[in-house]
Write a protein that holds these residues in place. Structure first.
Motif: not given
Length: 205
Positions: A46, A82, A85, A90-92, A94-95, A130
């Motif tokens: 991030g 995406t 989750y 997915n967090g990756t 968003l980073s 998001e």
């Protein structure tokens, strides 16, 4: 004219990839070049708010974000896909998006953007919201379809059975092609809209 598609799933042949493929094929039929990059399986950290990008025009970390940024700069549109989750993206991914939008200084005005979301059953609409927020702060029109841009299933084969979802992807591709062509015609004739700068609301002491 070109559209960049980002697969935020770690699976190159999963549900999200299947949805993006339907969009890409429709865009290609409409004369729009496409390129899809799988980013959900990459090692992406991030943003650390170090300020390096403001001085140097690129992120301090040398990873896939730089590659995506170069392609995004040349593209007329961006499709971000995406999986869902915990009712989010997915967090990756968003980073990557945080750094992609924060560290790049090229004008994104009137590049069109859209989110594509896959889920087994639910939670997809919050992930959809998001991603769309990245576009709205950059003057990027959001492309809509005939329903929320989502497909459902646990496997790629499940998505094949989601006839409405794939139909939504095709309509999304057609709408995106139409909007890109319309914007390019107007831009060639009259340029981009005037953009005011200077006024900043800040409540820091």
């Amino acid at each position: 004219m070109k559209v960049l598609l980002l697969n935020g799933s770690p699976h190159e042949r999963g549900c999200t990839a299947r949805a993006l493929r339907e969009v890409a094929e429709t865009l290609e039929k409409a004369g729009i070049e496409t390129e899809t990059i799988t980013v959900g399986n990459k090692d992406v950290r991030g943003c650390i708010s170090c300020g390096y990008c403001k001085k140097n025009g690129k992120c301090v970390f040398d990873d896939i974000v730089g590659e995506v940024a170069a392609k995004f700069k040349e593209a007329d549109g961006l499709v971000v896909g995406t999986p869902t989750y915990y009712a989010g993206s997915n967090g990756t991914l968003l980073s990557l998006l945080d750094r992609l939008f924060h560290s790049t200084d090229f004008d994104k005005t009137m590049k069109v953007g859209t989110a594509v979301v896959s889920s087994r059953r639910a939670g997809s609409t919050s992930a959809f919201d998001e991603i769309n927020k990245y576009f709205t702060i950059c003057g990027m029109p959001i492309v809509s379809s005939t329903y929320w841009n989502e497909v459902h299933g646990y496997t790629e084969e499940d998505v094949e059975k989601d006839k409405e979802g794939l139909q939504t992807m095709r309509n999304l591709g057609r709408n995106m092609a139409f909007l890109i062509k319309a914007i390019n015609r107007e831009k060639a004739e009259n340029g981009l809209p005037e953009k005011e700068r200077g006024a900043v609301t800040s409540f820091h002491a």
